[in-house]
Design an enzyme around this catalytic site. Structure first.
Site, PDB file in Angstrom:
ATOM      1  N   MET A  30       0.792  -1.153   0.045  1.00 13.63           N
ATOM      2  CA  MET A  30      -0.027   0.103   0.093  1.00 13.63           C
ATOM      3  C   MET A  30       0.846   1.471  -0.098  1.00 13.63           C
ATOM      4  O   MET A  30       0.424   2.247   0.167  1.00 13.63           O
ATOM      5  CB  MET A  30      -0.972   0.085   1.251  1.00 13.63           C
ATOM      6  CG  MET A  30      -1.702  -1.243   1.162  1.00 13.63           C
ATOM      7  SD  MET A  30      -3.456  -0.735   1.959  1.00 13.63           S
ATOM      8  CE  MET A  30      -2.922  -0.809   3.814  1.00 13.63           C
ATOM      9  N   GLY A  31       2.337   1.237  -0.441  1.00 17.57           N
ATOM     10  CA  GLY A  31       3.013   2.135  -0.443  1.00 17.57           C
ATOM     11  C   GLY A  31       3.606   2.688   0.825  1.00 17.57           C
ATOM     12  O   GLY A  31       3.487   2.121   1.826  1.00 17.57           O
ATOM     13  N   GLY A  36      10.863  -3.034   5.555  1.00 12.73           N
ATOM     14  CA  GLY A  36      10.182  -4.114   5.375  1.00 12.73           C
ATOM     15  C   GLY A  36       9.781  -4.385   3.979  1.00 12.73           C
ATOM     16  O   GLY A  36       9.860  -5.538   3.493  1.00 12.73           O
ATOM     17  N   HIS A  37       9.210  -3.477   3.383  1.00 16.52           N
ATOM     18  CA  HIS A  37       8.554  -3.674   2.120  1.00 16.52           C
ATOM     19  C   HIS A  37       9.975  -3.784   1.025  1.00 16.52           C
ATOM     20  O   HIS A  37       9.972  -4.739   0.122  1.00 16.52           O
ATOM     21  CB  HIS A  37       7.984  -2.399   1.438  1.00 16.52           C
ATOM     22  CG  HIS A  37       6.723  -1.990   2.090  1.00 16.52           C
ATOM     23  ND1 HIS A  37       6.439  -0.763   2.973  1.00 16.52           N
ATOM     24  CD2 HIS A  37       5.464  -2.382   2.304  1.00 16.52           C
ATOM     25  CE1 HIS A  37       5.538  -0.757   3.599  1.00 16.52           C
ATOM     26  NE2 HIS A  37       4.767  -1.742   3.205  1.00 16.52           N
ATOM     27  N   GLY A 147       5.019 -10.101   3.732  1.00 21.26           N
ATOM     28  CA  GLY A 147       5.932 -10.274   5.119  1.00 21.26           C
ATOM     29  C   GLY A 147       5.015 -11.046   6.246  1.00 21.26           C
ATOM     30  O   GLY A 147       3.521 -11.177   6.182  1.00 21.26           O
ATOM     31  N   ASP A 150       2.256 -10.000   8.864  1.00 18.50           N
ATOM     32  CA  ASP A 150       0.739  -9.835   8.495  1.00 18.50           C
ATOM     33  C   ASP A 150       0.691 -11.422   8.576  1.00 18.50           C
ATOM     34  O   ASP A 150       0.363 -12.034   7.240  1.00 18.50           O
ATOM     35  CB  ASP A 150       0.215  -9.174   7.244  1.00 18.50           C
ATOM     36  CG  ASP A 150       0.435  -7.665   7.638  1.00 18.50           C
ATOM     37  OD1 ASP A 150      -0.177  -7.038   7.990  1.00 18.50           O
ATOM     38  OD2 ASP A 150       1.541  -6.997   7.196  1.00 18.50           O
ATOM     39  N   SER A 185       6.083  -0.338  10.087  1.00 18.29           N
ATOM     40  CA  SER A 185       4.776  -0.283   9.701  1.00 18.29           C
ATOM     41  C   SER A 185       4.590   0.903   9.195  1.00 18.29           C
ATOM     42  O   SER A 185       5.059   2.014   9.859  1.00 18.29           O
ATOM     43  CB  SER A 185       3.723  -0.876  10.608  1.00 18.29           C
ATOM     44  OG  SER A 185       2.715  -0.158  10.335  1.00 18.29           O
ATOM     45  N   SER A 186       4.027   0.986   8.054  1.00 15.00           N
ATOM     46  CA  SER A 186       3.541   2.477   7.518  1.00 15.00           C
ATOM     47  C   SER A 186       2.794   3.194   8.665  1.00 15.00           C
ATOM     48  O   SER A 186       3.001   4.309   8.555  1.00 15.00           O
ATOM     49  CB  SER A 186       2.763   2.525   6.281  1.00 15.00           C
ATOM     50  OG  SER A 186       3.471   1.387   5.439  1.00 15.00           O
ATOM     51  N   ARG A 187       2.019   2.664   9.369  1.00 14.35           N
ATOM     52  CA  ARG A 187       1.176   3.265  10.361  1.00 14.35           C
ATOM     53  C   ARG A 187       1.985   3.716  11.311  1.00 14.35           C
ATOM     54  O   ARG A 187       1.393   4.525  12.211  1.00 14.35           O
ATOM     55  CB  ARG A 187       0.207   2.425  10.792  1.00 14.35           C
ATOM     56  CG  ARG A 187      -1.053   2.115   9.696  1.00 14.35           C
ATOM     57  CD  ARG A 187      -2.242   1.192  10.452  1.00 14.35           C
ATOM     58  NE  ARG A 187      -3.315   1.295   9.522  1.00 14.35           N
ATOM     59  CZ  ARG A 187      -3.750   0.408   8.686  1.00 14.35           C
ATOM     60  NH1 ARG A 187      -3.037  -0.834   8.624  1.00 14.35           N
ATOM     61  NH2 ARG A 187      -4.677   0.436   7.596  1.00 14.35           N
TER      62      ARG A 187
END
Ligand code: AMP
Length: 287
Positions: A30-31, A36-37, A147, A150, A185-187
């Site tokens: 989700m960008g 991690g990505h 990953g 999740d 995490s992006s969050r």
């Protein structure tokens, strides 16, 4: 690196790669990319001839009241990072391209989608499965990279690919963490400095759980009670769930024997974070 925004252009690029006999690796994201990505991109680069990274904030996996609107987006930065990694295609479709007017079809993986995160996010995994299956059809990957952060998503996507006879190898890669242990995490970008510190309760409670199990505690209830206590002691944290399950089918385990997945979701302020750890203990011999 090419940036492709239309489904049609992505399909014809994939067809050309296939015709040339080149294998395709897909990294769905989700960008708002982080290490991690990028670890998944590197794994794909190693394993496939061509690497396609999708950046798509998928509306169908967000529930009402969740953070679809505010989810961090920075395509320029993502493109820069992906170029530096040597990705071949950044696939960035618009939501209307993926879900045009009249869109009606969704993929569900029964039972598995209702457990753990599915209990508090009832339509989340149907959104994830739908978009991932669409991406599989559009990009036609030989391998797709996800990953373990999740963990439930990984189990569900494996199941979906097998059940629906998709010819793709699903590769699950380790969790990448910050130097203090917090899973990237992006969050995490939502967290204030104080919340960022409080978020370590996820890491610490899972570490403690792993240690407790490795020292011989095999009752899940006892392990979960410790996690609950630790999270309750952090004023900025509120536990969504903690669970000890079979890593293959996500069935709750009352007694830990062999492999177990310990998973948590915790609200830090308004931000919901997840993390997990896999533990392995010796199986008791049957007499
Ligand atoms: P997202 O952009 O959050 O949807 O994540 C895209 C992919 O990156 C998913 O397969 C995630 O499991 C994976 N991912 C996210 N965070 C991490 C991390 N800290 N370590 C490894 N993989 C991750």
């Amino acid at each position: 690196m090419r940036i492709v925004t239309s489904v049609r252009a992505m399909k014809s690029a994939a067809a050309r790669f296939k015709a040339a006999g080149r294998t395709i690796g897909l990294v769905p994201t989700m960008g708002s990319l982080h290490e991690g990505h990028l670890s998944l991109v590197r794994a794909s680069k190693k394993a496939a001839d061509v690497t396609v990274v999708s950046v798509f904030v998928n509306p169908s996996q967000f529930g009402p009241g969740e953070d679809l609107k505010t989810y961090p987006r920075d395509l320029k930065r993502d493109a820069r990072l992906l170029r530096a990694e040597g990705a071949d295609i950044l696939f960035h479709p618009r939501p209307e391209e993926m879900y045009p007017r009249g869109y009606r079809t969704y993929v569900e993986v029964h039972d598995l989608q209702n457990r753990l995160c599915g209990a508090s996010r009832p339509t989340h995994f149907r959104g994830v499965c739908t978009v991932v299956l669409k991406l599989f059809h559009i990009v036609r990957p030989d391998r797709a990279f996800f990953g373990r952060k999740d963990a439930q998503q990984a189990v569900i996507i494996r199941r979906m690919a097998e059940d629906l006879d998709v010819d793709v190898r699903i590769e699950i890669r380790p969790i990448i963490r910050d130097s203090d242990g917090l899973a990237l995490s992006s969050r995490n970008a939502y967290l204030s400095a104080e919340e960022r510190r409080a978020a370590l309760v996820l890491t610490r409670s899972l570490k403690e759980a792993k240690m407790t199990i490795e020292r011989g505690e095999n009752r899940s209830a006892a392990v979960l009670a410790r996690i609950r206590r630790r999270v309750a002691a952090e004023p900025l944290a509120r536990l969504d769930y903690a669970a000890v399950v079979d890593p293959e089918d996500l069935e709750p385990l009352a007694v830990i024997q062999g492999r177990a997945l310990v998973a948590v979701a915790v609200f830090i302020g308004r931000t919901r974070l997840i993390d997990n750890v896999t533990v392995e203990t010796a199986k008791k011999k049957r007499r």
